[in-house]
Design an enzyme around this catalytic site. Structure first.
Site, PDB file in Angstrom:
ATOM      1  N   ARG A 522      -1.206   1.999   0.238  1.00 35.65           N
ATOM      2  CA  ARG A 522      -1.711   2.715  -1.140  1.00 35.65           C
ATOM      3  C   ARG A 522      -1.976   3.254  -0.743  1.00 35.65           C
ATOM      4  O   ARG A 522      -1.400   4.392  -1.797  1.00 35.65           O
ATOM      5  CB  ARG A 522      -2.808   1.557  -1.612  1.00 35.65           C
ATOM      6  CG  ARG A 522      -1.800  -0.260  -2.322  1.00 35.65           C
ATOM      7  CD  ARG A 522      -3.375  -0.362  -3.161  1.00 35.65           C
ATOM      8  NE  ARG A 522      -2.847   0.212  -3.656  1.00 35.65           N
ATOM      9  CZ  ARG A 522      -4.535  -0.600  -4.628  1.00 35.65           C
ATOM     10  NH1 ARG A 522      -5.174  -1.599  -4.402  1.00 35.65           N
ATOM     11  NH2 ARG A 522      -4.643   0.550  -5.661  1.00 35.65           N
ATOM     12  N   CYS A 580     -11.898   3.576  -4.113  1.00 35.85           N
ATOM     13  CA  CYS A 580     -11.053   2.718  -3.500  1.00 35.85           C
ATOM     14  C   CYS A 580     -10.359   2.142  -5.046  1.00 35.85           C
ATOM     15  O   CYS A 580      -9.805   3.260  -5.313  1.00 35.85           O
ATOM     16  CB  CYS A 580     -11.522   1.748  -3.661  1.00 35.85           C
ATOM     17  SG  CYS A 580     -12.670   0.941  -4.608  1.00 35.85           S
TER      18      CYS A 580
END
Length: 641
Positions: A522, A580
């Site tokens: 990611r 995050c």
């Protein structure tokens, strides 16, 4: 003229040394005060040994004005540490005639320190050129004026001697030889400062008997006192010898006997309280508190013990009078963990299953919060009901640990602090109560509760290391159903943990270290299953949260975490930020950084907020910003992660 010992202080240690030297034919003058002085003058010293009960007629003085010092004298300070400053000032400048010239005691006489703690040597070295420091193992007790019980036989005790702070000198060897004549085992060392530090560690735990009866809780407190001390020593650059392991003395002759009618008493602090004397806790536990504060740390358990001992002395409280509830309250309010591979003494981040099990059985158990949550699995409460730690309360991460998602606030915005307080009171959180959070995923969702409660001012929040699996592995009980708590009364205030907004995150990436806690793919922009754009904040460093854990879901050891973060550019001086996907697993990264000894700030909106802003640049694996793209539909915020 033969060596004469001027022993200042006629308590358990001083009187034992005086009696033993006198018995060996070595001249002694004992300096005493108050009722002890009067008893020694009128009746001599009643000296009780395993094989004898006799009166020893010693030369006794009431102070330096009654003693003419000689060039071959050795001064011996055998008082409590709190009395050292005044006594050293009195004796240091007394006249001594040497080869027809008048000098001062501080210039020409050695002074032997038969005392606990580290401060006495510093105090003596301000004045005396020759300071001989000692670690003293003498099991005597002194509870009545003019009387000492010395149960050690056939030798009366043992000493480790050295010139302070380090080094050697013939005077030390001469003193050692004469103490051996008096039936003491003696080892001369060149690093007495390290030996004194090692003895202090033992004093901290040993002196707990002045307050509390034996038990598991006292053992836990003793270990915590020593942990705090080792952390303070490390910060101060003090090395402590393991006295038992490094000793070369044969102590098999130091046997402590039971003497009928004279029960064996415990630490010197216990004895001080028993005879309503002053206590030296300020120079034992207080020494650790001082070292910690001088180096930007804290030692709350040592501070609490020092305060309690001092209060007991002021109020005439008998030794051992405080109960287990008081000890539990001290540990609960001042709980800290020492991380053995470094000097930092930090608020506890983790708790192991065994310690948690013990705390739950104590008089002040922590509040247990079950924070099971996984991206794509909405059945956290069902999993909780199937089996959870006894007494644990379920916490819904989406609704209780976050505000409603939307816009550029991200998918898990920080809740309003009053809304969080209402939830916390519903869990049963009361003011001052400690909290332990857990999940079934290595703490990666529980850390959100850990961070939020600390952000809201709850000081004592910890994560169960190893999560639910660690509890099961330890064989502890699991219960089914749902726990309903009695409502609490906690009041929360936001702002106790640092945060970043999007602009702050961008600056952190340029000027400090910004860690991206998502999975590497990611971060690289290869996939993006949840948020509007793939990639990462330009300048951020990939640091997947899962790499904080071992294969069983336990946090890596502190040294390993420090090495990990150092390799990512984290150091003592650089500011650190973390993000995050939506501010959940970033909290776990912040917990790991705290275990490693680093403070860091959370970007609560994280990638879900950044990527939803079309004006924010995006970087891929090669760290090149991508041009902004048009905002996608806000319906995409329905996913969680």
């Amino acid at each position: 003229m033969s060596t004469r010992y001027i022993i200042i202080g006629a308590g358990a240690v001083g009187a034992t040394v005086a009696a033993q030297l006198d018995g060996a034919g070595i001249p002694v003058v004992v300096v005493a005060r108050g009722a002890n002085l009067a008893a020694l003058r009128s009746q001599g010293l009643r000296y009780i040994r395993p094989d004898s009960d006799r009166r020893v007629a010693l030369h006794v003085a009431g102070g330096p004005d009654e003693v003419d010092l000689h060039a071959d004298d050795v001064l011996v300070l055998a008082t409590k540490s709190q009395d050292s400053e005044a006594l050293l000032q009195q004796w240091a400048w007394r006249p001594v005639t040497v080869h027809g010239a008048v000098r001062t005691a501080a210039e020409v006489l050695p002074i032997l320190l038969l005392q606990n703690g580290l401060e006495n040597a510093r105090t003596a070295l301000r004045r005396f050129a020759m300071v001989v420091d000692a670690v003293v193992l003498i099991p005597s007790s002194h509870l009545r004026a003019g009387e000492v019980v010395s149960p050690g036989a056939p030798i009366a005790g043992a000493c480790y001697l050295g010139r302070a702070p380090r080094g050697s000198d013939p005077a030390v060897e001469r003193i050692a030889a004469q103490l051996r004549r008096g039936s003491f085992a003696v080892q001369v060392v060149s690093d007495i400062d390290r030996w004194k530090a090692g003895k202090l560690l033992a004093n901290l735990a040993y002196n707990l008997d002045a307050l509390y009866a034996p038990g598991e809780l006292r053992d836990a407190a003793a270990a915590a006192l020593v942990d705090e001390a080792r952390a303070a020593f490390a910060a101060a650059g003090i090395e402590a010898v393991d006295v038992a392991a490094d000793s070369t003395l044969d102590l098999s002759q130091l046997v402590v006997h039971d003497i009928p009618g004279h029960a064996r008493h415990s630490s010197s602090t216990w004895q001080s309280l028993a005879r309503s004397g002053s206590v030296e806790s300020d120079f034992l536990n207080g020494e650790i508190v001082l070292l910690a504060r001088l180096h930007g740390l804290d030692a709350p358990i040592n501070a609490g013990v020092a305060q309690r001992i001092a209060t007991a002395a002021l109020t005439g409280t008998p030794p051992g009078s405080l109960d287990q509830a008081d000890l539990a309250a001290l540990l609960a309010s001042a709980r800290r963990l020492y991380h053995a591979n470094g000097p930092e003494l930090l608020p506890a981040v983790l708790v192991d299953a065994k310690r948690l099990h013990d705390e739950l059985a104590s008089a002040a158990p922590p509040l247990l919060l079950d924070v099971r949550w996984t991206l794509g699995d909405p059945r956290g409460r069902d999993h909780y009901r199937e089996g959870h730690l006894p007494g644990a309360v379920y916490v819904d991460l989406d609704t209780e640990l976050a505000a409603a998602p939307g816009g550029m606030a991200g998918r898990h915005p920080l809740p309003d602090v009053e809304a969080l307080a209402r939830s916390a009171r519903g869990w049963g959180l009361t003011a001052g109560r400690s909290v332990v959070v857990y999940d079934d995923n290595g703490g990666q969702s529980a850390a959100r509760a850990w961070w939020l409660l600390r952000w809201a001012g709850v000081a004592d929040v910890r994560i169960l290391d190893g999560a639910l699996g660690a509890w099961r592995e330890a064989g502890f009980e699991i219960e089914a159903g749902e726990t309903v708590s009695v409502p609490g009364d906690v009041v929360l205030t936001a702002g106790a943990m640092p945060t970043l907004d999007a602009d702050g995150a961008a600056r952190m990436a340029r000027e400090g270290v910004l860690l991206d806690a998502r999975a590497p793919e990611r971060y690289r922009g290869e996939v993006e299953p949840v948020d509007l754009r793939a990639g990462h904040i330009p300048g951020a460093v990939s640091a997947a949260t899962g790499d904080n854990l071992d294969e069983k879901g336990y946090f890596l050891p502190r040294a390993s975490l420090r090495a990990r973060f150092a390799a990512l550019g984290v150091g003592a001086s650089e500011p650190v930020g973390v993000y995050c996907g939506s501010g959940v697993t970033a909290a776990h990264q912040i917990a790991a950084l705290a275990v490693a000894g680093f403070e860091s700030a959370l970007f609560p909106g994280s990638w879900s907020a950044w990527s939803s802003d079309p004006d924010r640049p995006v970087a891929t694996a090669i760290q090149e910003p991508q041009p902004p793209v048009a905002r996608e539909s806000p319906e995409r915020f329905g996913a969680r992660g």
